[in-house]
Design an enzyme around this catalytic site. Structure first.
Site, PDB file in Angstrom:
ATOM      1  N   ASP A   1       0.230   3.407   4.001  1.00 35.67           N
ATOM      2  CA  ASP A   1      -0.852   4.109   3.309  1.00 35.67           C
ATOM      3  C   ASP A   1      -1.978   4.467   4.268  1.00 35.67           C
ATOM      4  OD1 ASP A   1      -1.468   1.419   3.680  1.00 35.67           O
ATOM      5  OD2 ASP A   1      -2.395   1.139   1.725  1.00 35.67           O
TER       6      ASP A   1
ATOM      7  N   ASP B   1      -5.761   1.604  10.103  1.00 38.30           N
ATOM      8  CA  ASP B   1      -7.186   1.319  10.277  1.00 38.30           C
ATOM      9  C   ASP B   1      -7.391   0.837  11.719  1.00 38.30           C
ATOM     10  OD1 ASP B   1      -9.841   0.743   9.682  1.00 38.30           O
ATOM     11  OD2 ASP B   1      -9.399  -1.126   8.666  1.00 38.30           O
TER      12      ASP B   1
ATOM     13  N   LYS C   1      -7.930   6.185  10.104  1.00 41.60           N
ATOM     14  CA  LYS C   1      -9.358   6.065  10.452  1.00 41.60           C
ATOM     15  C   LYS C   1      -9.447   5.960  11.965  1.00 41.60           C
ATOM     16  CE  LYS C   1     -10.723   3.339   6.385  1.00 41.60           C
ATOM     17  NZ  LYS C   1     -11.143   1.971   5.967  1.00 41.60           N
TER      18      LYS C   1
ATOM     19  N   GLY D   1       0.778  -1.242   0.000  1.00 42.21           N
ATOM     20  CA  GLY D   1       0.000   0.000   0.000  1.00 42.21           C
ATOM     21  C   GLY D   1       0.805   1.284   0.000  1.00 42.21           C
TER      22      GLY D   1
ATOM     23  N   PHE E   1     -14.609   2.575   3.428  1.00 45.03           N
ATOM     24  CA  PHE E   1     -13.571   1.967   2.604  1.00 45.03           C
ATOM     25  C   PHE E   1     -13.134   2.897   1.473  1.00 45.03           C
ATOM     26  CE2 PHE E   1     -11.705  -0.993  -0.399  1.00 45.03           C
ATOM     27  CZ  PHE E   1     -10.926  -1.764   0.451  1.00 45.03           C
TER      28      PHE E   1
END
Ligand code: IMP
Ligand code: MG
Length: 179
Positions: A104, A107, A135, A49, A156
């Site tokens: 990247d 989460d 996030k 990523g 997403f």
């Protein structure tokens, strides 16, 4: 550049445009460059990523630095504890270096936590984390994030290195899934 795209069965709409991405990446590079004067800056981007974020960011760094990519591989352990993560490609020459991990997106934070734990074993002088996206609502771990590009809601996204089922990493803009 289109405002809507489809990848496999999912529709996505434009979320962060490339002009804003590149401005933010430059800001982060400037910040990191000024924080790491007189230090042994060693970037460790996490594949897959982080590949675009890392290349754009590192081009803008104005202090001497080294770069070595790693990849995490997860497999089901024999223990009931669940997933175990291995690091592939890790440099064994990190002692005394000031490491900046690049990813990247953070989460749940589980990936970064296990990467930090593994890298710590190699006795770097310091470890910082730069993530392009965060996030905060999905974080499950307490983790110090030193550089964050954008904080986003818990939905997403694809593009700029991020994929949906392997596709979309090449997109210049970031797109959000349509509900
Ligand atoms: P973690 O949950 O923080 O461990 O993140 C694990 C990985 O999930 C990230 O490095 C990404 O590869 C992937 N991921 C998390 N959220 C998204 C998303 O919105 N789009 C694409 N990949 C994601
Ligand atoms: Mg990733």
């Amino acid at each position: 550049m289109s405002n809507q795209i489809k990848i496999k069965d999912k529709s996505f709409e434009i979320f962060i445009r490339q002009e804003l991405i590149s401005q933010r990446v430059k800001d982060l590079a400037e910040q990191i460059s000024s924080d790491y004067t007189r230090k042994e800056l060693f970037f460790i981007p996490v594949l897959n990523g982080a590949f675009l974020f890392a290349s754009d960011l590192i081009k803008e760094i104005t202090v001497p630095c080294q770069v070595s990519f790693i990849k995490t591989a997860s497999y089901e352990g024999t223990e009931s504890s669940g997933k175990v993560r291995n690091l592939i490609g890790i440099s064994n020459d990190l002692e005394g270096k000031d490491v900046v991990l690049l990813d990247d997106i953070v989460d749940t934070g589980l990936t970064m936590c296990s990467v930090v734990a593994e890298i710590s074993k190699l006795k770097p002088a310091s470890i910082a984390i730069a993530t392009f996206l965060l996030k905060p609502e999905s974080l499950q771990k307490e983790i110090a994030l030193n550089y964050v590009g954008f904080t986003i809601p818990n939905s997403f996204v694809v593009g700029y290195g991020l994929d949906y089922e392997g596709y979309g990493r090449n997109l210049k803009d970031i797109y959000q899934i349509k509900s």
